[in-house]
Write an enzyme that holds these catalytic residues in place. Structure first.
Site, PDB file in Angstrom:
ATOM      1  CG  ASP A  11      18.822  39.193  16.257  1.00 48.89           C
ATOM      2  OD1 ASP A  11      19.015  38.937  17.349  1.00 48.89           O
ATOM      3  OD2 ASP A  11      18.380  38.298  15.406  1.00 48.89           O
ATOM      4  CG  ASP A  52      15.470  42.540  13.944  1.00 49.37           C
ATOM      5  OD1 ASP A  52      16.405  41.775  14.387  1.00 49.37           O
ATOM      6  OD2 ASP A  52      14.579  42.126  13.134  1.00 49.37           O
ATOM      7  CE1 TYR A  89      20.886  29.220  18.345  1.00 50.22           C
ATOM      8  CE2 TYR A  89      20.118  30.751  16.654  1.00 50.22           C
ATOM      9  CZ  TYR A  89      20.648  29.498  16.928  1.00 50.22           C
ATOM     10  OH  TYR A  89      21.460  28.943  15.887  1.00 50.22           O
ATOM     11  CD  GLN A  93      20.983  37.225  14.297  1.00 48.00           C
ATOM     12  OE1 GLN A  93      20.531  35.929  14.444  1.00 48.00           O
ATOM     13  NE2 GLN A  93      20.120  38.203  13.507  1.00 48.00           N
ATOM     14  CE1 TYR A 230      20.955  35.083   6.648  1.00 49.81           C
ATOM     15  CE2 TYR A 230      21.131  33.020   8.258  1.00 49.81           C
ATOM     16  CZ  TYR A 230      20.470  34.276   7.712  1.00 49.81           C
ATOM     17  OH  TYR A 230      19.070  34.381   8.120  1.00 49.81           O
ATOM     18  CE  LYS A 233      16.584  37.200   3.262  1.00 48.48           C
ATOM     19  NZ  LYS A 233      17.908  37.165   2.576  1.00 48.48           N
ATOM     20  NE  ARG A 267      17.375  25.788   8.147  1.00 45.58           N
ATOM     21  CZ  ARG A 267      18.262  25.627   9.306  1.00 45.58           C
ATOM     22  NH1 ARG A 267      19.386  26.402   9.225  1.00 45.58           N
ATOM     23  NH2 ARG A 267      17.995  24.689  10.149  1.00 45.58           N
TER      24      ARG A 267
HETATM   25  P1  13P Z   1      17.031  36.937  11.960  1.00 43.85           P
HETATM   26  O1  13P Z   1      17.650  37.379  10.751  1.00 43.85           O
HETATM   27  O2  13P Z   1      15.655  37.578  12.242  1.00 43.85           O
HETATM   28  O3  13P Z   1      17.781  36.622  13.037  1.00 43.85           O
HETATM   29  O4  13P Z   1      16.386  35.589  11.489  1.00 43.85           O
HETATM   30  C1  13P Z   1      17.225  34.495  11.095  1.00 43.85           C
HETATM   31  C2  13P Z   1      16.918  33.214  10.817  1.00 43.85           C
HETATM   32  O5  13P Z   1      17.631  32.423  10.005  1.00 43.85           O
HETATM   33  C3  13P Z   1      15.562  32.804  10.780  1.00 43.85           C
HETATM   34  O6  13P Z   1      15.215  31.226  10.305  1.00 43.85           O
HETATM   35 MG    MG Z   2      17.968  36.289  15.102  1.00 47.52          MG
HETATM   36 MG    MG Z   3      15.505  39.500  13.189  1.00 48.58          MG
END
Ligand code: 13P
Ligand code: MG
Ligand code: MG
Ligand code: 13P
Length: 369
Positions: A11, A52, A89, A93, A230, A233, A267
């Site tokens: 991502d 992603d 955004y 990441q 964090y 995910k 989240r």
């Molecule tokens: P991603 O891991 O796909 O960037 O999603 C993060 C998230 O917090 C969604 O609410």
């Molecule tokens: Mg993301």
């Molecule tokens: Mg993702």
């Protein structure tokens, strides 16, 4: 000559929060790979699932190859610049390290690779999931490789009848790769005992005991273990070879009709059903539901056909409807009980800090005489 399949996914920025990459970012990634892969790769395919972007590459250099990994890393770095320029955004990441050091493992991007002796017809599947973690494949893999209720090939094919070896990783062990090998069918109950806990035990690979050839490779990285906090995910990818000594495509796909509850969505802190979606789909409801896409390929000397989008078929519309209904039902109970993940899996420390502070205000009531 053996062929290597390498998928590397990250991502590196998305539109409107964590929805999907922009067209410009996607194109920048595709252009970078096209320009720099001439001498390195036999073929490649770029796709996105949620926010992603995955780069599927075929080559003859073996798994973990420095140049192949560097191509993916450099591509994601170049893409991150474009993402920053567009104000996407979470630009960059999943790129958790500043500089490349030999292999993208442990640097943020997810990796799934296998080196294979190509069969005359080499069909395989490439799965990519967003808003969930690698344990999401535990149940579908168990059903496809262990259960004749799902996979008649386990009864019908003499070679499949010999069973499969599962390599399962304890992803809570952060000091190194803690793995166990278990054989289906003898170890079936032990395999189930581990796979029932998908936040801790994750299938890393599967191979048929008749040949030992790779059948499945899953990206097992846990981003919050790498970063210590964090960052998102893990959004796992997976390669699965199909037909002949392996389950048929339909046997691999059938379990996705369940839409099992998995960790993820908003989240990264909830339990939501896994929805099979078409290639290059974003996400929507409650930063989810968690999605999985699957591209089926045939390959000849490392050259890929166009992908067949297996979840595009009208059959899956009904599954998507039922997953939507499950997702809405679960969301009706908000933060309560199984709607959210247990404390140690929550992807934010705010709640633990708050409860620690409340701890000082608890008092034990004096016993009445
Ligand atoms: P991603 O891991 O796909 O960037 O999603 C993060 C998230 O917090 C969604 O609410
Ligand atoms: Mg993301
Ligand atoms: Mg993702
Ligand atoms: P074909 O007879 O079309 O090759 O199909 C075999 C199979 O694996 C179906 O599941």
């Amino acid at each position: 000559m053996k062929t290597t399949l390498s998928v590397i996914k990250a991502d590196i920025g998305s539109i409107g929060g964590h929805i999907r990459p922009s067209r410009k970012l996607f194109q920048a990634v595709a252009d970078h790979v096209e320009k720099h892969s001439k001498k390195l790769l036999l073929d490649h395919y770029i796709s996105y699932t949620g926010d992603d972007i995955a780069i599927l590459m075929t080559h003859e250099r073996g798994p973990g190859d420095e140049q192949v990994h560097k191509l993916a890393w450099d591509t994601f770095m170049a893409g991150t610049e474009v993402a920053r320029g567009e104000g996407l955004y979470g630009a960059g990441q999943d790129l958790l390290k500043d500089s490349f050091s030999g292999n993208v493992r442990g640097m943020g991007p997810a990796v799934a690779e296998m080196e294979i002796e190509e069969r005359p017809g080499e069909p395989f599947l490439f799965f990519a999931a967003d808003k969930t973690d690698p344990g999401c494949y535990n149940l579908p893999l168990y059903m496809a490789f262990c259960d004749p209720m799902n996979t008649p090939g386990l009864m019908l094919s003499p070679r499949m009848m010999k069973g499969f070896t599962f390599v399962i990783m304890d992803v809570s062990h952060t000091e190194g790769d803690r793995v166990i090998e278990l054989n289906a069918p003898e170890d079936l109950y032990h395999i189930a005992a581990l796979l029932r806990d998908p936040e801790r035990y994750v299938v890393e690979s599967v191979s048929p005991r008749s040949s030992g050839e790779p059948a499945v490779s899953v990206s097992t990285s846990r981003l919050h273990n790498i970063a210590g906090k964090y960052t998102g995910k893990d959004d796992p990818i997976m390669l699965v070879r199909v037909q002949k000594d392996f389950p048929a495509t339909g046997e691999i796909l059938a379990p996705y009709s369940i839409g099992p509850y998995v960790a993820g969505a908003m989240r990264g802190s909830h339990q939501m059903p896994l929805m099979p979606v078409t290639l290059n789909s974003g996400i929507s409801f409650f930063d989810g539901p968690p999605v999985v896409s699957c591209a089926a390929f045939a390959m000849h000397h490392g050259i890929l056909t166009e992908p067949a989008d297996v979840f595009e078929h009208p059959f899956w519309d009904r599954v998507r409807d039922s997953v939507s209904a499950k997702a809405i039902d679960m969301r009706r109970q908000g933060f309560f009980g199984p709607a959210m993940l247990p404390m140690n899996e929550l992807e934010y420390t705010g709640i633990t800090d708050a409860i620690e502070k409340l701890d000082a205000r608890f008092h034990v009531r004096e016993e009445r005489p």
